[in-house]
Design a protein around this motif. Sequence first.
Motif, PDB file in Angstrom:
ATOM      1  N   GLY A 529     -23.510  20.509  36.689  1.00  0.00           N
ATOM      2  CA  GLY A 529     -22.223  19.848  36.809  1.00  0.00           C
ATOM      3  C   GLY A 529     -21.658  19.954  38.208  1.00  0.00           C
ATOM      4  O   GLY A 529     -22.328  20.355  39.160  1.00  0.00           O
ATOM      5  N   ARG A 530     -20.391  19.580  38.327  1.00  0.00           N
ATOM      6  CA  ARG A 530     -19.704  19.576  39.613  1.00  0.00           C
ATOM      7  C   ARG A 530     -19.106  20.951  39.927  1.00  0.00           C
ATOM      8  O   ARG A 530     -18.750  21.705  39.023  1.00  0.00           O
ATOM      9  CB  ARG A 530     -18.561  18.557  39.607  1.00  0.00           C
ATOM     10  N   TYR A 531     -18.946  21.204  41.211  1.00  0.00           N
ATOM     11  CA  TYR A 531     -18.133  22.335  41.674  1.00  0.00           C
ATOM     12  C   TYR A 531     -17.200  21.824  42.762  1.00  0.00           C
ATOM     13  O   TYR A 531     -17.422  20.773  43.359  1.00  0.00           O
ATOM     14  CB  TYR A 531     -19.021  23.487  42.191  1.00  0.00           C
ATOM     15  N   TRP A 532     -16.134  22.595  43.029  1.00  0.00           N
ATOM     16  CA  TRP A 532     -15.161  22.205  44.050  1.00  0.00           C
ATOM     17  C   TRP A 532     -14.354  23.435  44.431  1.00  0.00           C
ATOM     18  O   TRP A 532     -13.805  24.112  43.549  1.00  0.00           O
ATOM     19  CB  TRP A 532     -14.232  21.118  43.506  1.00  0.00           C
ATOM     20  N   ARG A 533     -14.275  23.693  45.717  1.00  0.00           N
ATOM     21  CA  ARG A 533     -13.519  24.848  46.178  1.00  0.00           C
ATOM     22  C   ARG A 533     -12.066  24.780  45.729  1.00  0.00           C
ATOM     23  O   ARG A 533     -11.387  25.803  45.619  1.00  0.00           O
ATOM     24  CB  ARG A 533     -13.587  24.936  47.709  1.00  0.00           C
ATOM     25  N   ARG A 534     -11.578  23.616  45.433  1.00  0.00           N
ATOM     26  CA  ARG A 534     -10.189  23.440  44.994  1.00  0.00           C
ATOM     27  C   ARG A 534      -9.892  24.248  43.734  1.00  0.00           C
ATOM     28  O   ARG A 534      -8.749  24.587  43.459  1.00  0.00           O
ATOM     29  CB  ARG A 534      -9.935  21.945  44.782  1.00  0.00           C
ATOM     30  N   GLY A 535     -10.929  24.567  42.938  1.00  0.00           N
ATOM     31  CA  GLY A 535     -10.743  25.376  41.740  1.00  0.00           C
ATOM     32  C   GLY A 535     -10.028  24.614  40.630  1.00  0.00           C
ATOM     33  O   GLY A 535      -9.829  23.406  40.721  1.00  0.00           O
ATOM     34  N   PRO A 536      -9.649  25.306  39.548  1.00  0.00           N
ATOM     35  CA  PRO A 536      -9.655  26.759  39.394  1.00  0.00           C
ATOM     36  C   PRO A 536     -11.039  27.370  39.152  1.00  0.00           C
ATOM     37  O   PRO A 536     -11.256  28.537  39.423  1.00  0.00           O
ATOM     38  CB  PRO A 536      -8.758  26.981  38.175  1.00  0.00           C
ATOM     39  N   GLN A 537     -11.966  26.599  38.624  1.00  0.00           N
ATOM     40  CA  GLN A 537     -13.284  27.114  38.262  1.00  0.00           C
ATOM     41  C   GLN A 537     -14.036  27.606  39.495  1.00  0.00           C
ATOM     42  O   GLN A 537     -14.119  26.915  40.507  1.00  0.00           O
ATOM     43  CB  GLN A 537     -14.065  26.002  37.568  1.00  0.00           C
ATOM     44  N   GLU A 538     -14.621  28.820  39.391  1.00  0.00           N
ATOM     45  CA  GLU A 538     -15.339  29.409  40.513  1.00  0.00           C
ATOM     46  C   GLU A 538     -16.791  29.741  40.190  1.00  0.00           C
ATOM     47  O   GLU A 538     -17.509  30.264  41.048  1.00  0.00           O
ATOM     48  CB  GLU A 538     -14.620  30.689  40.970  1.00  0.00           C
ATOM     49  N   THR A 539     -17.234  29.447  38.971  1.00  0.00           N
ATOM     50  CA  THR A 539     -18.633  29.661  38.592  1.00  0.00           C
ATOM     51  C   THR A 539     -19.127  28.477  37.771  1.00  0.00           C
ATOM     52  O   THR A 539     -18.339  27.803  37.098  1.00  0.00           O
ATOM     53  CB  THR A 539     -18.817  30.946  37.751  1.00  0.00           C
ATOM     54  N   LEU A 540     -20.418  28.251  37.819  1.00  0.00           N
ATOM     55  CA  LEU A 540     -21.079  27.310  36.916  1.00  0.00           C
ATOM     56  C   LEU A 540     -21.932  28.112  35.939  1.00  0.00           C
ATOM     57  O   LEU A 540     -22.678  29.013  36.342  1.00  0.00           O
ATOM     58  CB  LEU A 540     -21.952  26.326  37.690  1.00  0.00           C
TER      59      LEU A 540
END
Length: 580
Positions: A529-540
Amino acid sequence: MPDFAIGESDFVLDGRPLQIISGALHYFRMHPDCWADRIEKARLMGLNTIETYVPWNLHSPRPGVFDTSGMLDLGRFLREVQSAGLYAIVRPGPYICAELDNGGLPAWLFRDGSAGVRRYEPAFMSAVTQYLRDVLEIVRPLQIDQGGPVLLVQVENEYGAFGNDQTYLKAIAEVIRNAGTTVPLVTVDQPTDAMLAAGGLDGVLRTASFGSRVTTRLETLRKHQPTGPLMCMEFWDGWFDYWGGRHHTTSASDAAAELDALLAAGASVNIYMFHGGTNFGLSSGANDKGVYRPTITSYDYDAPLDEAGNPTEKFHAFREVISRYAPVPDTVPASKPAAPEFTVALSDPVALLQGSGGTWSEHQEPPTLDDLDVRLAIFRTELRHGGPAMLTFGEVRDRVQVFLDGAPVGVLERERHERAIMLPHTRGRLELVVEDQGRVNYGPRIGESKGLIGPVRVGTEELTGWTACGIDLDRVPQLWHCAGPTPSALGIGPTAWRATFETDGESDLFLRTDAWGKGIAWINGFCLGRYWRRGPQETLYVPAPLLEQGTNTLVVLELDLLESPTATFTGSARLGFTDL
């Protein structure tokens, strides 16, 4: 065969009242080898039923396709529910919302603009009819009166929040019935007079969706459903997150008290969610109620089971409440041990701006992403003006990175309503990296096209003569097999990186992403999936069944800037701050 029916005030199974105590488990948000574990934990919490949506867009990524392989094997999922001794509820839509891309409606359906959206219109109804026949061919032999687990099938989904086309609703119900559905049908709407009236059907059981004020909500539902069982088809025990927001959590004790009130009133319930799972790939949707908010990859939902399938405080609080009304097994599931922690180097960068990852085509005007049938694309044209000027777009859906002669100029985002950026000069190669961040899944913007909408101008002059490269994201993990690595020390623009690492193949992993910029990650070719430094999610989340005993491959497509070409795996999920 068992006899299941809607009675005067209860669901009735073989002549005896049945209080449905259900939990939502979306088979398409879990690795199939995790299904049995999550279903068993539902049983151990005291649930007697499992509910799932069916995502049309995932089953049918292209016209004429109905994929039931792997994570989309609905039949296998329902049989596993039955093997655990539980019943099932199936909600095939065709619209499901679920914070899923386009609310579960396939994007191709609206590509030429001829199909209506959730209304009685020939092109839409023709496609819906085929889809529902495909789904119900799987469900039909698994209905309870055929010896299977399925008790109920839902017609549409919260339609009263969208429209009031009774002809459409009746047609959907007729298609479902004509496809061999013999179990009772239901509708669901938020418990307001207007929504229950617009979204309900006479002769079909109305249910409601809410997470609080149980007594008032049930009273409103009873006004519109004078007889038959009362049911909260979506008891909201948490909430979803969007990029740039906080991680939503709710009080376990407050949610348990509301659940207690529901069950004490004799109502049936479907807990949404029992286990949220993950928006693997690019399946997450977005909301736009004046501001575009794309949904994150995790669908943890602050549910009784967390994203990795561990019981939470809510699991134990709900289990205690349920034990007052139904038998609950003695066994309580334990949490998994912490995941392995290690770091590996990313290497062999491939810069997509230099031509890797797709096929170039020529266009007078920039095509939409729908025209190219992609979620990410590069557009290129030559500027022959000279001095500084403003670059403007009709509308950006959803993000555009601007480059001049390979150097970054800036980014425009739909979320910020940005449509213009100053170019330092207007001579040379203009490149635009355009990204679809997720289609709106609720409200009137369902079905809209993606990409650059309207003309692209420098000053007052419309730019023409474009070449476009649609990036086939499924091919990104194979880039190194079809093109030599293109060194890019700074990783300017979209750049693919890879790494290998060793595991025992038995433990889940959690991939840290907070030190990266914005992008997409794959493990062994599977899109996390996607990640983004903007957060809140910090792990996949990386489910153990994706991993091989021995060597595994990680691929990262970084769209912005990778400060350090390193991948770190940590011991548990990091879903971000709960307040801002």
